[in-house]
Design a protein around this motif. Structure first.
Motif, PDB file in Angstrom:
ATOM      1  N   VAL A 172     -29.294 -26.819  -5.899  1.00  0.00           N
ATOM      2  CA  VAL A 172     -28.029 -26.633  -6.622  1.00  0.00           C
ATOM      3  C   VAL A 172     -28.085 -25.346  -7.442  1.00  0.00           C
ATOM      4  N   THR A 173     -29.212 -25.111  -8.094  1.00  0.00           N
ATOM      5  CA  THR A 173     -29.373 -23.890  -8.885  1.00  0.00           C
ATOM      6  C   THR A 173     -29.203 -22.645  -8.016  1.00  0.00           C
ATOM      7  N   GLU A 174     -29.867 -22.620  -6.876  1.00  0.00           N
ATOM      8  CA  GLU A 174     -29.772 -21.457  -5.986  1.00  0.00           C
ATOM      9  C   GLU A 174     -28.377 -21.307  -5.389  1.00  0.00           C
ATOM     10  N   SER A 175     -27.711 -22.421  -5.118  1.00  0.00           N
ATOM     11  CA  SER A 175     -26.340 -22.354  -4.607  1.00  0.00           C
ATOM     12  C   SER A 175     -25.406 -21.708  -5.619  1.00  0.00           C
ATOM     13  N   ILE A 176     -25.542 -22.106  -6.880  1.00  0.00           N
ATOM     14  CA  ILE A 176     -24.704 -21.527  -7.937  1.00  0.00           C
ATOM     15  C   ILE A 176     -25.037 -20.048  -8.120  1.00  0.00           C
ATOM     16  N   ALA A 177     -26.329 -19.703  -8.086  1.00  0.00           N
ATOM     17  CA  ALA A 177     -26.729 -18.299  -8.219  1.00  0.00           C
ATOM     18  C   ALA A 177     -26.149 -17.473  -7.076  1.00  0.00           C
ATOM     19  N   PHE A 178     -26.189 -17.999  -5.863  1.00  0.00           N
ATOM     20  CA  PHE A 178     -25.634 -17.306  -4.705  1.00  0.00           C
ATOM     21  C   PHE A 178     -24.125 -17.100  -4.880  1.00  0.00           C
ATOM     22  N   TYR A 179     -23.459 -18.149  -5.339  1.00  0.00           N
ATOM     23  CA  TYR A 179     -22.011 -18.084  -5.588  1.00  0.00           C
ATOM     24  C   TYR A 179     -21.690 -16.992  -6.616  1.00  0.00           C
ATOM     25  N   LEU A 180     -22.453 -16.948  -7.693  1.00  0.00           N
ATOM     26  CA  LEU A 180     -22.207 -15.929  -8.724  1.00  0.00           C
ATOM     27  C   LEU A 180     -22.465 -14.521  -8.185  1.00  0.00           C
ATOM     28  N   ARG A 181     -23.491 -14.375  -7.370  1.00  0.00           N
ATOM     29  CA  ARG A 181     -23.796 -13.060  -6.804  1.00  0.00           C
ATOM     30  C   ARG A 181     -22.657 -12.589  -5.898  1.00  0.00           C
ATOM     31  N   LEU A 182     -22.025 -13.533  -5.209  1.00  0.00           N
ATOM     32  CA  LEU A 182     -20.888 -13.172  -4.351  1.00  0.00           C
ATOM     33  C   LEU A 182     -19.688 -12.694  -5.154  1.00  0.00           C
ATOM     34  N   ARG A 183     -19.627 -13.092  -6.417  1.00  0.00           N
ATOM     35  CA  ARG A 183     -18.490 -12.738  -7.269  1.00  0.00           C
ATOM     36  C   ARG A 183     -18.707 -11.400  -7.958  1.00  0.00           C
ATOM     37  N   ASN A 184     -19.394 -10.480  -7.286  1.00  0.00           N
ATOM     38  CA  ASN A 184     -19.700  -9.202  -7.939  1.00  0.00           C
ATOM     39  C   ASN A 184     -18.474  -8.327  -8.155  1.00  0.00           C
ATOM     40  N   ASP A 185     -17.316  -8.753  -7.638  1.00  0.00           N
ATOM     41  CA  ASP A 185     -16.085  -8.011  -7.910  1.00  0.00           C
ATOM     42  C   ASP A 185     -15.547  -8.337  -9.299  1.00  0.00           C
TER      43      ASP A 185
END
Length: 159
Positions: free
Chosen positions: A48-61
Motif C-alpha cells: 500500500v505504501t509503495e502504491s501511494i508513493a507511485f501514485y504521488l510520483r505520477l502526479r508530478n504535474d
C-alpha cells in the motif's frame, strides 16, 4: 516551491505548511492503523505504501497535493483492496519536519547565539502549533563532517 519530475509533490496541511512526502512516515501511519484494526505486522503495508508513493510520483504535474487528499487516497486504496476496517484507524499526523541548524545560524547572522536561539525557539513553536511530530534537527556538525575529507570513521550521535 517546485516539485521536479521523478520526485514527489509537496504535501500541504490545513495550516498551509508544506511538507516533503516521506515513505517511512506513510508506512508508519499505515502500520499503526492496521495494528489498531487487529492486523499486527500486516503483510500489505509495504504494498500500500509503495502504491501511494507511485501514485504521488505520477502526479508530478502538480507541485503540491493537499494532505487531506493524500489521506483520502489512502482510505480509498484500503477500501478497494477489501480492508475497510482499517480506514477509521488511519489518522496520520503531519510528516516529520527537518530544521537545518546551519540555515538558522546563517539567518541569525551577526546576532550570534541570541538570534540563533530566538529563531530556533520560534520555528519549534510554530511546528508544535501545527502538531508536527517527529521533528528532525539537521545538525551543523553532521553536515560539516559530511564534506570533510580524510575522515575514515567518526561516530556521532545527538540526544
Amino acid at each position: 516551491m517546485v516539485a521536479f519530475k521523478e520526485e514527489f509533490p509537496y504535501l500541504r496541511c490545513d495550516s498551509g505548511q508544506l511538507f516533503e512526502f516521506n515513505r517511512d512516515w506513510l508506512h508508519a501511519a499505515i502500520t499503526r492503523a492496521a495494528d489498531k484494526a487487529g492486523y499486527p505486522s500486516w503483510w500489505l503495508t509495504d504494498h500500500v505504501t509503495e502504491s501511494i508513493a507511485f501514485y504521488l510520483r505520477l502526479r508530478n504535474d502538480e507541485p503540491v497535493v493537499a494532505f487531506s487528499q493524500l489521506s483520502q487516497t489512502v482510505r480509498y486504496v484500503l477500501k478497494v483492496i477489501g480492508y475497510k476496517e482499517i480506514i477509521p484507524h488511519f489518522e496520520p499526523a503531519p510528516p516529520p519536519i527537518s530544521i537545518s541548524l546551519l540555515d538558522l545560524a546563517r539567518e541569525a547572522g551577526t546576532g550570534y547565539e541570541l538570534a540563533f536561539f530566538d529563531l530556533l525557539e520560534k520555528r519549534i513553536n510554530r511546528l508544535v502549533e501545527t502538531g508536527t511530530n517527529p521533528l528532525h534537527l539537521v545538525c551543523f556538525v553532521r553536515e560539516k563532517l559530511t564534506f570533510t575529507d580524510g575522515l575514515e570513521r567518526l561516530d556521532c550521535s545527538l540526544r
